[in-house]
Scaffold this active site. Structure first.
Site, PDB file in Angstrom:
ATOM      1  N   LYS A 149       2.973  11.403   6.803  1.00 38.42           N
ATOM      2  CA  LYS A 149       2.116  11.247   7.977  1.00 38.42           C
ATOM      3  C   LYS A 149       2.669  11.939   9.211  1.00 38.42           C
ATOM      4  O   LYS A 149       2.406  13.110   9.424  1.00 38.42           O
ATOM      5  CB  LYS A 149       1.837   9.765   8.222  1.00 38.42           C
ATOM      6  CG  LYS A 149       0.986   9.139   7.117  1.00 38.42           C
ATOM      7  CD  LYS A 149       0.387   7.838   7.524  1.00 38.42           C
ATOM      8  CE  LYS A 149      -0.383   7.176   6.381  1.00 38.42           C
ATOM      9  NZ  LYS A 149      -1.548   7.914   5.920  1.00 38.42           N
ATOM     10  N   PHE A 203       0.861  -1.178   0.000  1.00 36.50           N
ATOM     11  CA  PHE A 203       0.000   0.000   0.000  1.00 36.50           C
ATOM     12  C   PHE A 203       0.897   1.227   0.000  1.00 36.50           C
ATOM     13  O   PHE A 203       1.561   1.519   0.984  1.00 36.50           O
ATOM     14  CB  PHE A 203      -0.939   0.047   1.208  1.00 36.50           C
ATOM     15  CG  PHE A 203      -1.843   1.242   1.179  1.00 36.50           C
ATOM     16  CD1 PHE A 203      -2.993   1.231   0.422  1.00 36.50           C
ATOM     17  CD2 PHE A 203      -1.516   2.394   1.868  1.00 36.50           C
ATOM     18  CE1 PHE A 203      -3.820   2.342   0.356  1.00 36.50           C
ATOM     19  CE2 PHE A 203      -2.336   3.514   1.805  1.00 36.50           C
ATOM     20  CZ  PHE A 203      -3.491   3.489   1.050  1.00 36.50           C
ATOM     21  N   ASP A 216       9.511   2.873   1.491  1.00 33.38           N
ATOM     22  CA  ASP A 216       8.330   3.679   1.823  1.00 33.38           C
ATOM     23  C   ASP A 216       8.118   3.594   3.331  1.00 33.38           C
ATOM     24  O   ASP A 216       7.605   2.600   3.845  1.00 33.38           O
ATOM     25  CB  ASP A 216       7.111   3.157   1.063  1.00 33.38           C
ATOM     26  CG  ASP A 216       5.839   3.939   1.376  1.00 33.38           C
ATOM     27  OD1 ASP A 216       5.848   4.731   2.339  1.00 33.38           O
ATOM     28  OD2 ASP A 216       4.838   3.741   0.669  1.00 33.38           O
TER      29      ASP A 216
END
Length: 399
Positions: A250, A136, A221
């Protein structure tokens, strides 16, 4: 296929739990009925430092009075400082600022392809990027094109070519997929959306060695796993690996503004020249002020050590649930994937029952529950939340 027309004015691209938050502080969210709920999700790690952390709020408020945006048409006084401090924190040489995690992943993809053409000598438009099953990396059409999750992937094509999907955690599969046209291997060091999937200890070191051997970039990532979540500044730090590019997001914005970045070596990020990539809001003064405050919070390692210590507590209290409604538990730092016996309940049903008891968590992939509380959580709050999960499981098992 006929789809019911949704009511309300917000598109139904989410199916939230029946909680309407009104305000939050620290690890607690209060709903519109005045009920308090312990946040065990942290906005998918965007709230690593809790809601309303005073240092982050103060940095934002101060900068709001000064300047919020000039675009990258002009420099401002915080951008180079932010780049310097962030790269020092993660052991990189250069940074390119963006806003969201997906934007930063797209940036890394563009950089990797450009590097492949200009440095590695891959023929034009032939660059390939190896990705992992269960990944993801965001929601753009490029990114969902190489997802194997039907919910994320199906119905949004046609998709961009140039991505090769291999099993996650299998370095041999990566070795077989590498070719002279491989620009990069793009991986999550720990797969968050998939259910906190932790690869074998030798996986990332082998990927690093293979990429070095084949003159290929290793792109990590760390949008969800980075900045303290796993008990280290970066998840790759836990296995002593240095990627060529790291994607951050984030928690970098402290839950106040979207902030993301790609950090890496000068050789790789240096392939970008003026006009070839950009973002109006990327690296804006407000984002840099908050990002600097986030770096300050992580600089002495306090939150990393706290996540490691409390992660041991979390693992200790989750372990007895195995065989009592839970099939499998995976814990790294303050991050856990709990696989509930699908014969007992779905993850959604568990999360709904937890919400009724004042604990907010999120399900994924059917019967898995993700736990990622703010790093400021107290041990007593953490153990209380696991106790509530145990109670829910007991109620379901005993009817």
């Amino acid at each position: 296929m006929t789809t019911a027309i949704p009511t309300g004015r917000v598109a139904r691209n989410y199916n939230p739990l029946p909680i309407i938050a009104e305000h939050a502080n620290g690890v607690w969210i209060t709903d519109t009925d005045g009920r308090r709920h312990l946040d065990m999700l942290s906005a998918y790690s965007a709230m690593n430092f809790g809601h309303g952390h005073p240092a982050l709020v103060a940095a934002a408020q101060d900068q709001l009075q000064r300047m919020t945006l000039v675009s990258r048409a002009f420099d401002h006084n915080l951008l180079e400082l932010f780049a310097e401090r962030l790269t020092e924190l993660v052991g990189a040489e250069m940074m390119i600022p963006m806003n969201t995690g997906a934007e930063a992943v797209e940036t890394a993809i563009k950089v990797a392809r450009k590097w492949a053409y200009e440095v590695k000598g891959v023929p034009r438009d032939r660059a390939e990027i190896i990705v992992a099953a269960g990944n993801f990396h965001g929601r753009t059409t490029t990114i969902v094109g190489f997802s194997d999750d039907p919910g994320a992937h199906d119905g949004f094509g046609p998709y961009a070519p140039g991505f090769i999907l291999v099993p996650y955690g299998d370095a041999d599969a990566i070795e077989r997929a590498l070719s002279d046209n491989t620009a990069a291997v793009l991986l999550e060091p720990i797969q968050g959306e998939a259910g906190v999937i932790i690869p074998p200890d030798d996986y990332l070191p082998r990927v690093r060695a293979l990429c070095t051997e084949r003159n290929t970039l290793f792109v990590a990532d760390e949008v969800q796993s980075g900045l303290g979540r796993t008990g280290a500044t970066l998840a790759v730090d836990r296995v002593g690996v240095t990627p060529d590019l790291v994607v951050l997001g984030k928690a970098l914005g402290g839950g106040i503004v979207p902030v993301s970045a790609v950090v890496g070596s000068r050789e790789v990020l240096g392939v970008l020249r003026p006009g070839q990539h950009g973002s109006t809001f990327g690296g804006n003064p407000l984002a840099c002020a908050v990002g600097l405050a986030v770096v300050d919070l992580l600089a002495d390692g306090h939150f990393q050590r706290r996540a490691e210590r409390l992660g041991s507590v979390l693992a200790e209290h989750l372990a007895p649930l195995r065989g009592h409604g839970v099939d499998q538990v995976r814990v790294v730092g303050l991050w856990a994937g709990v696989d509930v016996d699908p014969a007992l309940a779905t993850g959604r049903e568990i999360c709904e029952r937890l919400a009724e008891r004042g604990v907010l968590a999120k399900d994924t992939h059917g019967s898995t529950i993700r736990l990622s509380p703010p790093l400021v959580i107290e041990e007593s709050e953490l153990t209380w939340a696991v106790g509530e999960l145990a109670t829910v499981l007991t109620e379901l098992r005993t009817g």
